[in-house]
Design a protein around this motif. Structure first.
Motif, PDB file in Angstrom:
ATOM      1  N   THR A 140      14.390  20.641  68.344  1.00  0.00           N
ATOM      2  CA  THR A 140      15.449  20.018  67.548  1.00  0.00           C
ATOM      3  C   THR A 140      15.421  20.519  66.123  1.00  0.00           C
ATOM      4  O   THR A 140      16.467  20.846  65.535  1.00  0.00           O
ATOM      5  N   ASP A 144      18.418  22.411  64.266  1.00  0.00           N
ATOM      6  CA  ASP A 144      19.015  21.792  63.080  1.00  0.00           C
ATOM      7  C   ASP A 144      18.982  22.719  61.871  1.00  0.00           C
ATOM      8  O   ASP A 144      19.887  22.683  61.025  1.00  0.00           O
ATOM      9  N   GLN A 165      15.696  14.321  74.069  1.00  0.00           N
ATOM     10  CA  GLN A 165      16.715  15.348  74.075  1.00  0.00           C
ATOM     11  C   GLN A 165      16.500  16.258  72.868  1.00  0.00           C
ATOM     12  O   GLN A 165      15.774  15.910  71.944  1.00  0.00           O
ATOM     13  N   PHE A 167      19.222  17.913  71.209  1.00  0.00           N
ATOM     14  CA  PHE A 167      20.407  18.054  70.372  1.00  0.00           C
ATOM     15  C   PHE A 167      20.593  16.794  69.531  1.00  0.00           C
ATOM     16  O   PHE A 167      20.806  15.707  70.064  1.00  0.00           O
ATOM     17  N   SER A 168      20.502  16.956  68.210  1.00  0.00           N
ATOM     18  CA  SER A 168      20.635  15.824  67.304  1.00  0.00           C
ATOM     19  C   SER A 168      22.095  15.591  66.941  1.00  0.00           C
ATOM     20  O   SER A 168      22.975  16.415  67.217  1.00  0.00           O
ATOM     21  N   ASP A 169      22.363  14.475  66.262  1.00  0.00           N
ATOM     22  CA  ASP A 169      23.719  14.165  65.814  1.00  0.00           C
ATOM     23  C   ASP A 169      24.246  15.227  64.853  1.00  0.00           C
ATOM     24  O   ASP A 169      25.456  15.436  64.748  1.00  0.00           O
ATOM     25  N   LEU A 171      24.276  18.239  65.196  1.00  0.00           N
ATOM     26  CA  LEU A 171      24.899  19.348  65.927  1.00  0.00           C
ATOM     27  C   LEU A 171      26.181  18.935  66.645  1.00  0.00           C
ATOM     28  O   LEU A 171      26.788  19.751  67.344  1.00  0.00           O
ATOM     29  N   ALA A 172      26.593  17.678  66.458  1.00  0.00           N
ATOM     30  CA  ALA A 172      27.701  17.142  67.249  1.00  0.00           C
ATOM     31  C   ALA A 172      29.012  17.901  67.052  1.00  0.00           C
ATOM     32  O   ALA A 172      29.859  17.934  67.949  1.00  0.00           O
ATOM     33  N   ALA A 173      29.195  18.517  65.891  1.00  0.00           N
ATOM     34  CA  ALA A 173      30.444  19.249  65.635  1.00  0.00           C
ATOM     35  C   ALA A 173      30.362  20.714  66.061  1.00  0.00           C
ATOM     36  O   ALA A 173      31.355  21.436  65.982  1.00  0.00           O
ATOM     37  N   ASP A 174      29.188  21.144  66.518  1.00  0.00           N
ATOM     38  CA  ASP A 174      28.995  22.552  66.883  1.00  0.00           C
ATOM     39  C   ASP A 174      29.442  22.836  68.313  1.00  0.00           C
ATOM     40  O   ASP A 174      29.461  21.952  69.165  1.00  0.00           O
ATOM     41  N   ARG A 175      29.790  24.079  68.555  1.00  0.00           N
ATOM     42  CA  ARG A 175      30.040  24.552  69.918  1.00  0.00           C
ATOM     43  C   ARG A 175      29.168  25.770  70.164  1.00  0.00           C
ATOM     44  O   ARG A 175      29.128  26.692  69.346  1.00  0.00           O
TER      45      ARG A 175
END
Length: 202
Positions: A140, A144, A165, A167-169, A171-175
């Motif tokens: 993570t 990040d 998990q 993936f942190s918050d 990264l929520a906007a990443d693809r």
């Protein structure tokens, strides 16, 4: 600077560990019985064959990663399926930690200091791909900080229920960009991903 490749085992519901005692999400628990089929084993060995070094977290080394695979290599000295175990012993290993370890680890270089800068120094220390093995927190942090050049997820056909998990918050906007996805006969889906362009290290 080399590429940093993070390789993680993952459940089909997106966890890298399970808090459910009865969960059997991971096909292989790194013990003596290896249920992976030849195609999955070959891909795993290819990763190590092409690598120039290994990046490890301090807990991974402290918990016996190097000793475990050293013993495995000794138990399977001429088995091509276990070529990766011997390769772990041969490759340069770099440990990134915020404090000096109490004991020395043979065959390793320890880099301390600011996390992101220490990882960049680790990447500078080898000429080629640096593959990373560590826990969820380590992965993570690498994601990040935008330090991962390729993410390899071995998606097991099991359900963790709930657990750690990577993936942190943040990264929520990443693809991510899918580079490759390969099914194997044992049910593991091997996927390779390119992190979001803005997060890739330079």
């Amino acid at each position: 600077m080399s590429r940093l490749i993070v390789q993680m085992q993952m459940s089909v519901d997106g966890c890298v560990s399970s808090d459910v005692p009865r969960s059997r999400w991971q096909l292989w628990d790194w013990g003596p019985d290896w249920p992976w089929t030849p195609d999955a084993r070959a891909r795993f060995n290819e990763l190590f064959a092409s690598a120039s070094g290994i990046l490890l977290s301090r807990p991974m080394v402290s918990e016996g990663y190097l000793d475990h695979w050293r013993r495995t290599a000794q138990q399977h000295p001429n088995d091509p399926d276990y070529a990766f175990a011997a390769r772990i012993g041969q490759l340069p290993k770099v440990v990134v930690t915020h404090r000096e370890p109490a004991t020395a680890w043979p065959g390793t270089t320890v880099i301390t200091g600011d996390f992101a800068e220490a990882v960049r120094r680790a990447k500078d220390s080898v000429d080629g791909d640096l593959i990373c093995f560590g826990g969820a927190g380590f992965a993570t942090a690498l994601l990040d900080h935008g330090l991962v050049d390729e993410l390899q997820l071995y998606i097991n056909p099991g359900i963790a229920g709930h657990g750690a998990q990577i993936f942190s918050d943040a990264l929520a906007a990443d693809r991510l960009t899918l580079l490759d996805a390969t099914s194997t006969d044992c049910g593991i889906l091997i996927t390779r991903w390119l992190p979001a362009a803005g997060r890739q290290s330079r």
